[in-house]
Write an enzyme that holds these catalytic residues in place. Structure first.
Site, PDB file in Angstrom:
ATOM      1  CB  THR A 179      -0.882   0.054   1.254  1.00 27.45           C
ATOM      2  OG1 THR A 179      -0.010   0.120   2.386  1.00 27.45           O
ATOM      3  CG2 THR A 179      -1.767  -1.137   1.373  1.00 27.45           C
ATOM      4  CD  GLU A 322      -4.799  -2.056   2.737  1.00 23.78           C
ATOM      5  OE1 GLU A 322      -5.269  -1.619   1.660  1.00 23.78           O
ATOM      6  OE2 GLU A 322      -4.112  -1.367   3.507  1.00 23.78           O
ATOM      7  CE  LYS A 432     -16.476  13.536  17.965  1.00 23.37           C
ATOM      8  NZ  LYS A 432     -16.316  12.356  18.769  1.00 23.37           N
ATOM      9  CD1 TRP A 437     -19.259  11.986  13.909  1.00 22.23           C
ATOM     10  CD2 TRP A 437     -17.078  12.352  13.560  1.00 22.23           C
ATOM     11  NE1 TRP A 437     -18.548  11.286  14.861  1.00 22.23           N
ATOM     12  CE2 TRP A 437     -17.224  11.491  14.679  1.00 22.23           C
ATOM     13  CE3 TRP A 437     -15.795  12.725  13.154  1.00 22.23           C
ATOM     14  CZ2 TRP A 437     -16.133  11.001  15.393  1.00 22.23           C
ATOM     15  CZ3 TRP A 437     -14.712  12.224  13.859  1.00 22.23           C
ATOM     16  CH2 TRP A 437     -14.880  11.378  14.966  1.00 22.23           C
TER      17      TRP A 437
HETATM   18  P1  AMP Z   1      -5.465   2.002  -2.550  1.00 19.24           P
HETATM   19  O1  AMP Z   1      -5.241   0.885  -1.615  1.00 19.24           O
HETATM   20  O2  AMP Z   1      -4.231   2.813  -2.821  1.00 19.24           O
HETATM   21  O3  AMP Z   1      -6.094   1.524  -3.804  1.00 19.24           O
HETATM   22  O4  AMP Z   1      -6.460   3.034  -1.873  1.00 19.24           O
HETATM   23  C1  AMP Z   1      -7.707   2.624  -1.382  1.00 19.24           C
HETATM   24  C2  AMP Z   1      -8.506   3.817  -0.951  1.00 19.24           C
HETATM   25  O5  AMP Z   1      -8.870   4.616  -2.068  1.00 19.24           O
HETATM   26  C3  AMP Z   1      -9.820   3.484  -0.302  1.00 19.24           C
HETATM   27  O6  AMP Z   1      -9.666   3.120   1.044  1.00 19.24           O
HETATM   28  C4  AMP Z   1     -10.603   4.770  -0.482  1.00 19.24           C
HETATM   29  O7  AMP Z   1     -10.248   5.734   0.489  1.00 19.24           O
HETATM   30  C5  AMP Z   1     -10.118   5.254  -1.831  1.00 19.24           C
HETATM   31  N1  AMP Z   1     -11.088   4.875  -2.869  1.00 19.24           N
HETATM   32  C6  AMP Z   1     -11.053   3.798  -3.673  1.00 19.24           C
HETATM   33  N2  AMP Z   1     -12.103   3.782  -4.512  1.00 19.24           N
HETATM   34  C7  AMP Z   1     -12.851   4.878  -4.231  1.00 19.24           C
HETATM   35  C8  AMP Z   1     -14.073   5.432  -4.746  1.00 19.24           C
HETATM   36  N3  AMP Z   1     -14.741   4.872  -5.753  1.00 19.24           N
HETATM   37  N4  AMP Z   1     -14.527   6.575  -4.184  1.00 19.24           N
HETATM   38  C9  AMP Z   1     -13.846   7.176  -3.182  1.00 19.24           C
HETATM   39  N5  AMP Z   1     -12.701   6.718  -2.667  1.00 19.24           N
HETATM   40  C10 AMP Z   1     -12.203   5.580  -3.180  1.00 19.24           C
END
Ligand code: AMP
Length: 533
Positions: A179, A322, A432, A437
């Protein structure tokens, strides 16, 4: 006496996917556009043959079961060969993101103990810089040039392809992806053969990417990021034609879509935005795609609307490294035909519904325990579990998921009665104020609708009375001007009055992570001394 089921053992391994594609869709093409502007064509039979050769070539180097082989590469057929070939010899392919900073690249390659590095000539400068910092890497092989390292085609060309896949357990690892880590060091997510097969099965169904033999997919989402959303696996199961581009230039992508009859594509919102801008600047129509998958960040409403007006089904997907990464995917709901166009756009701008195999729930942000109703209003911390959701990060001492399987995504969202997920923020970014929120993302999206705003990021700043209050950082579009009062006036009808930012600050740029997302951590660090009165 206990009666057992009477069906066969059939190992759910990634090799079964490529065997199937080579058997059932041998001549379905895989097209690659390379960094030097050349194009090559192979097919599923060719990928299968070369995957066997790379497996032999790796074994000849002394690479064994469970060993990690790294790739530093864009999307192309040879990268695909390594996906299947490394898994086929019992190894683990570690796809590295070339956009990571040097310190992160050093960390992940050492942490993974990669023994081989397969890379694109375009990343030769990274290899030259990092070589001394990657002591575990014994062999360098270049996918598309023999100028500085052994060339891939020569390397596998020395093998005859007469090879039986290395057998193993379904739960053996096959791929590793780190990640990007908004805090601390990157963390490794180790995908298994079984989780990969199940995830790909889920990905091709109509409720997800809707792939069939007639699909021609150009995945813009990189093969180094969350396994390109599993598309190269799901695509092989369906026997689709795949079109790869090693460059992300919208002119190249547009040309490939037109020439190769692309029906489906997938990418983050910025990719689609760049494509819109390219078409507008050149007076071109958007390609007439059957389906566009958008994920990685929220798809803005105007993007959804424009694609849908062009006759394209928009599959707005949510997931994370993940979660392999598919969690939810948007598509027609049960009441789709009764919805107005506006309602369809609004629904599609949400993040879709969970595919079979994952479970979602939201819990209270206050105690992270109490489950919230799926009422389309209660906003809480999003949790997920399922067979392709992480249990433990690579080499970690403790599980990342709870004992009952629930994994905290770090996202904040609302679940609707029909199962639709609506993301509203990240747990770390939600603000917050006086015990209530405020969604930083909703404020950003609303601000982004102002004609003079190029980009906006909202963070909670310490406040003596309210604990935290929102501050909006704005980058103006080139040649445009506006004042803080204009932005606040624009926001007033769009958000609750008490959500209005206490300050609007104009900045030259907003920091981004290696995967192109706004880095609020860096933004907060930059304004560490900021004080609200
Ligand atoms: P990654 O592991 O780098 O692919 O990042 C995952 C994160 O990207 C997620 O936990 C979200 O915060 C964000 N994310 C992925 N898809 C979306 C979506 N369609 N809309 C908003 N946020 C997203």
């Amino acid at each position: 006496m206990k009666v057992l089921g009477a069906m066969q053992d059939w190992s759910m391994r990634v090799t079964a996917i490529i065997d199937h594609a080579a058997r059932e869709a041998p001549t379905r093409e895989i097209v690659s556009y390379w960094a030097d502007g050349s194009e090559t064509r192979t097919d599923w039979a060719g990928i299968h043959r070369d995957a066997k050769k790379i497996a032999q070539a790796l074994l000849a180097l002394g690479i064994g079961r469970g060993d990690r082989v790294a790739s530093l590469a864009m999307n192309h057929s040879r990268h695909l060969v390594s996906w299947y070939g490394v898994a086929g010899m019992g190894g683990v392919l570690h796809t590295c993101n070339p956009r990571l900073f040097d310190d992160q690249l050093e960390y992940i390659v050492n942490h993974a103990e990669d023994r081989v590095m397969l890379y694109d000539a375009a990343f030769q400068p990274i290899v030259d810089r990092m070589r001394d910092r990657w002591p575990t890497v014994e062999h360098y092989i270049c996918f598309d040039s023999g100028a500085h390292a052994l060339a891939f085609e020569d390397w596998i060309g020395a093998q005859n392809g007469d090879f039986a896949w290395v057998e193993g357990e379904e739960r053996d690892p096959c791929m590793l992806c780190y990640t990007s880590g908004t805090t601390g060091n990157p963390k490794g997510v180790l995908y298994e053969h079984r989780s990969t097969v199940l995830h790909a099965l889920a990905g091709l169904q109509p409720a997800a990417f809707n792939l069939s033999a007639s699909s021609v997919m150009l995945p813009v989402v990189p093969m180094f990021h969350a396994a390109s959303w599993g598309l190269p696996y799901a695509g092989a199961m369906a026997g689709i034609k795949l079109v790869f581009s090693a460059v992300n230039d919208p002119a190249v992508l547009h040309g490939l879509m037109e020439r190769e009859g692309v029906t489906d594509s997938a990418g983050v919102p910025t990719v689609w935005l760049a494509h819109f801008q390219y078409c507008d600047a050149h007076g071109l129509e958007l390609p007439r795609l059957r389906a566009a998958t958008i994920g990685g960040s929220a798809a803005p409403r105007f993007m959804v609307e424009r694609l849908m007006k062009n006759g394209t089904r928009v599959q707005h997907a949510w997931g994370m490294t993940e979660t392999s990464p598919i969690g939810t995917v948007g598509g027609p709901t049960h009441d789709w035909d009764q919805l107005s166009f506006e309602e369809k756009v609004a629904k599609t701008a949400m993040q879709g519904r969970p595919v079979f195999g994952v479970e979602l729930r939201t819990v209270s942000l206050d105690d992270m325990e109490t489950e919230l109703p799926r009422d389309g209003a209660s906003s809480g911390a999003l949790q997920i579990r399922g067979p392709w959701v992480i249990k433990r990060y690579f080499k970690a001492d403790e599980d990342a998921a709870r004992p009952d399987g629930w994994f905290d995504t770090g996202d904040v969202g609302v679940l609707h009665p029909d199962g639709t997920l609506q993301l509203t923020d990240r747990t770390k970014d939600v603000i917050k104020s006086g015990g209530e929120w405020i969604s930083s993302v909703e404020l950003e999206n609303a601000a982004a609708g102002h004609p003079a705003v190029a980009e906006a990021a909202c963070v909670g700043m310490p406040h003596p009375k309210w604990d935290e209050r929102p501050v909006l950082f704005v980058v103006k579009k080139a040649g445009e001007d506006c004042r803080a009062e204009d932005i606040l006036a624009h926001l007033t009808p769009l958000v609750a009055r008490w959500w209005l930012p206490d300050a609007v600050e104009f900045v030259d740029d907003i920091p981004h992570t290696a995967t192109g997302k706004i880095s609020k951590k860096d933004l907060r660090a930059r304004f560490a001394d900021y004080r609200l009165g």
